[in-house]
Design a protein around this motif. Sequence first.
Motif, short mmCIF file in Angstrom:
data_model
loop_
_atom_site.label_atom_id
_atom_site.label_comp_id
_atom_site.label_asym_id
_atom_site.label_seq_id
_atom_site.Cartn_x
_atom_site.Cartn_y
_atom_site.Cartn_z
N ILE A 24 74.95 -60.84 37.56
CA ILE A 24 75.04 -59.68 36.67
C ILE A 24 73.78 -58.82 36.71
N THR A 25 72.73 -59.32 37.34
CA THR A 25 71.52 -58.53 37.58
C THR A 25 70.72 -59.18 38.69
N TYR A 26 69.96 -58.37 39.41
CA TYR A 26 68.98 -58.91 40.36
C TYR A 26 67.57 -58.85 39.78
N ARG A 27 67.44 -58.20 38.59
CA ARG A 27 66.12 -58.16 37.96
C ARG A 27 65.70 -59.57 37.56
N CYS A 28 64.41 -59.82 37.62
CA CYS A 28 63.94 -61.17 37.30
C CYS A 28 62.51 -61.12 36.79
N ASN A 29 62.18 -62.08 35.93
CA ASN A 29 60.82 -62.19 35.42
C ASN A 29 59.97 -63.14 36.26
N GLU A 30 60.56 -63.69 37.30
CA GLU A 30 59.82 -64.50 38.26
C GLU A 30 59.91 -63.82 39.64
N ARG A 31 59.04 -64.22 40.52
CA ARG A 31 59.04 -63.68 41.89
C ARG A 31 58.95 -64.85 42.87
N CYS A 32 59.94 -65.69 42.84
CA CYS A 32 59.93 -66.93 43.64
C CYS A 32 59.76 -66.61 45.12
N ILE A 33 58.92 -67.39 45.76
CA ILE A 33 58.55 -67.10 47.15
C ILE A 33 59.72 -67.24 48.11
N VAL A 99 63.17 -69.35 31.01
CA VAL A 99 61.91 -69.02 30.34
C VAL A 99 62.11 -68.12 29.12
N MET A 100 63.29 -67.51 28.97
CA MET A 100 63.55 -66.66 27.80
C MET A 100 64.43 -67.36 26.77
N SER A 131 53.13 -71.69 41.23
CA SER A 131 52.75 -70.98 42.46
C SER A 131 53.99 -70.52 43.22
N ILE A 132 55.10 -71.20 43.02
CA ILE A 132 56.37 -70.79 43.65
C ILE A 132 57.00 -69.65 42.88
N THR A 133 57.00 -69.72 41.55
CA THR A 133 57.65 -68.68 40.74
C THR A 133 56.77 -67.44 40.57
N LYS A 134 55.47 -67.59 40.80
CA LYS A 134 54.50 -66.51 40.60
C LYS A 134 54.43 -66.06 39.13
N LEU A 135 54.86 -66.94 38.21
CA LEU A 135 54.79 -66.64 36.78
C LEU A 135 53.99 -67.75 36.09
N PRO A 136 52.75 -67.48 35.70
CA PRO A 136 51.94 -68.51 35.04
C PRO A 136 52.62 -69.03 33.78
N GLY A 137 52.61 -70.36 33.63
CA GLY A 137 53.22 -70.97 32.47
C GLY A 137 54.72 -71.16 32.56
N SER A 138 55.30 -70.82 33.71
CA SER A 138 56.76 -70.87 33.82
C SER A 138 57.31 -72.29 33.75
N LEU A 139 56.59 -73.28 34.28
CA LEU A 139 57.10 -74.65 34.21
C LEU A 139 57.24 -75.09 32.76
N ARG A 141 57.57 -73.29 30.09
CA ARG A 141 58.61 -72.54 29.39
C ARG A 141 60.00 -73.00 29.82
N SER A 142 60.18 -73.31 31.10
CA SER A 142 61.47 -73.80 31.58
C SER A 142 61.78 -75.18 31.00
N LEU A 143 60.77 -76.04 30.94
CA LEU A 143 60.97 -77.38 30.38
C LEU A 143 61.24 -77.31 28.88
N ASP A 144 60.56 -76.41 28.19
CA ASP A 144 60.85 -76.21 26.76
C ASP A 144 62.31 -75.80 26.58
N ALA A 145 62.80 -74.92 27.45
CA ALA A 145 64.19 -74.47 27.36
C ALA A 145 65.15 -75.63 27.55
N ILE A 146 64.85 -76.50 28.51
CA ILE A 146 65.71 -77.66 28.73
C ILE A 146 65.76 -78.52 27.48
N ARG A 147 64.62 -78.71 26.85
CA ARG A 147 64.58 -79.52 25.62
C ARG A 147 65.37 -78.86 24.49
N PHE A 148 65.25 -77.53 24.35
CA PHE A 148 66.04 -76.82 23.33
C PHE A 148 67.53 -77.01 23.58
N LEU A 149 67.94 -76.85 24.84
CA LEU A 149 69.36 -76.95 25.20
C LEU A 149 69.88 -78.36 25.00
#
Length: 364
Positions: A24-33, A99-100, A131-139, A141-149
């Motif tokens: 539904i979008t190609y926009r992204c808050n990460e820039r994975c290599i 991450v959101m 370093s893969i996502t190019k978004l500091p703190g992304s790990l 935030r992603s793990l927090d999301a998994i815990r919320f879910l």
Amino acid sequence: MSLMDAMNQRAMELRVPFAVHFDITYRCNERCIHCYLDHDDHGEMTTSEIKGALDEIAEAGTFLLTFSGGEIFMRRDLFELLEHARRLLFNVQLKTNGVMIRHAEAERLLSLGIAQIQISIYSHRPQVHDSITKLPGSLKRSLDAIRFLKAQGLNVVIANVMMKSNMADRAGVQALARELGVTYTLDPTITPKMDGDTSILGLRVPGSELNAVFHDEDLVGNVEEQCAPPVPLDAEDMDGYSCSAGHTLAYISPYGDVFPCVQFPLPSGNVRRQKFIDIWRDSPQLAEVRSIRARDLPVCSTCPHMVSCSRCPGLAYMEGNMRGPSTADCEKSFQRTGIASANMLLTGRYQTSANLIQIQPLPA
């Protein structure tokens, strides 16, 4: 055979688009290599356009709907789209980096009855993942999301794309998945960019690492069964298809373009100009994809791996010929069994992302 497999088989017989992958979008808050997308917005579909497309794919008989991107939470209308999709009774699965996602988003996803949420985790080490996502703190935030879910009781899957920079961390990510109580999947496939750029293929892991993966019981289960020599071909095998792309599966881009699969960028129509069902039934490109049987593959039809190979026609298409071999899948078959593919024997050598493997023809 599972119920889902049986439903897919029936859809194949009826030529019904059982599953649709909708970016539904190609926009992204990460820039994975390793990402194969262009993240600029070139005029993505509006809310009403996407709702109309969802109505059309529901009318065509689709059951499984995957919303992906880009990052789906970049769209402010995401929950409006999800509500519309659930009203149409789709089994909805999401792919996101998470991450959101906070408590409120997790609660809303639960209330909507989302079947599965897949989140990519590349390493258990922040310095590698970030370093893969190019978004500091992304790990974190992603793990927090998994815990919320998980706290909401949602079905979460960790997807680990393996490449050179994180290939040593697969056991760590798998252990993390066990700790979190979620399913773990590993995929060593790095695909060319959708515009044909192959520069990111240099990220693929070397063959020796693939060999280790296929012989790891924690990942593949019964190694003896998974790595067994290929079975002989018979006439029925020659009438088979490579995969479900274009048969029971379709992909729709944020701009309404329809393709057989997200990894098979063969333009086949556009839902902004045609009804989805008309594209599905009448597209010459999809008709060509559906016409190809195993016997129509000049090289692969002679290969001992024909039955067990994970050959992707989309990757073959991006190599120049949808009826040709997918060299990445040739390498997987070779590393899994130690037996060279027909393509490897034909060329006399095999180019991997790390080195050249010299293959000697088998004795007659």
